[in-house]
Design a protein around this motif. Structure first.
Motif: not given
Length: 221
Positions: A142-144, A165-168
């Motif tokens: 998500n942070d690119g 299970r890893v939202e990122k």
């Protein structure tokens, strides 16, 4: 040495800084299996909406088993062609006066051994022993940031459950490849990966075979 796109990108950046004063934008870089030449540079012109764009491509052959200095000299040779074309300089021929002057200058100043041509008969073809096939997990965060991992095949299902299970994690996909870039990657059995640049991530995944993404199987392992 096995040539990869990632290696060519790193080498291009190095010599662009050391020799060409960072004046050359990153071109398209390709690895070929050409037998007649170790390298080539070409470009084509695109015209759209009243604008003209030139796309440059440097190709280095992986067919011959050659030492690293020769691979580097081949890349720099093609970068001289690229420099002349990109800066729209006029030369007397493909390897004319301007090219030879630049080549001699680089050889003298940077202790290289760039030549006009190389005899292919001096080098043996790379041994065609069966290459290892790697199962690669490609992850976008998500942070690119971008991650790559070589995974033990028996762990695909377990890691798939962990990924969900890893939202990122914003996106992921599974690939198979024989690219030597992954030769020194450990075959992980847990959710571990190496961070790579967006450019390396895009180029590597474009050349690999997609087998599964978050929407399901594409190819059977």
């Amino acid at each position: 040495m096995e040539i990869t796109i990632a290696y060519l990108q790193e080498a291009f950046r190095k010599y662009n800084e050391e020799i060409f004063e960072n004046t050359l934008p990153m071109p398209n870089l390709r690895v070929s299996n050409a037998k007649r030449r170790l390298g080539s540079m070409h470009y084509h012109i695109q015209k759209a909406w009243g604008k003209t764009r030139r796309n440059f491509t440097i190709v280095v052959s992986n067919y011959y088993d050659v030492p690293l200095p020769l691979i580097e000299d081949t890349l720099i040779h093609e970068m001289i062609h690229y420099e002349i074309a990109y800066k729209k300089l006029k030369d007397t021929s493909a390897h004319g006066i301007l090219f030879r002057q630049r080549m001699d200058e680089i050889n003298s100043k940077h202790h290289r051994n760039i030549t006009i041509s190389k005899r292919m008969t001096e080098h043996a073809p790379r041994k065609s022993n069966s290459s290892e096939t790697y199962l690669v997990l490609a992850i976008e965060m998500n942070d690119g940031s971008y991650l790559l991992s070589s995974v033990a095949r028996t762990m695909l299902a377990d890691l798939e459950r962990q990924i969900k299970r890893v939202e990122k994690i914003s996106n992921y996909a599974w690939y198979i490849t024989q690219d030597a870039y992954f030769r020194n990657f450990p075959k992980v059995r847990t959710l571990r990966a190496r961070s790579v640049s967006a450019e390396i991530f895009t180029n590597l995944t474009a050349q690999m075979t997609l087998v599964k993404d978050k929407n399901g199987w594409v190819e059977t392992l």
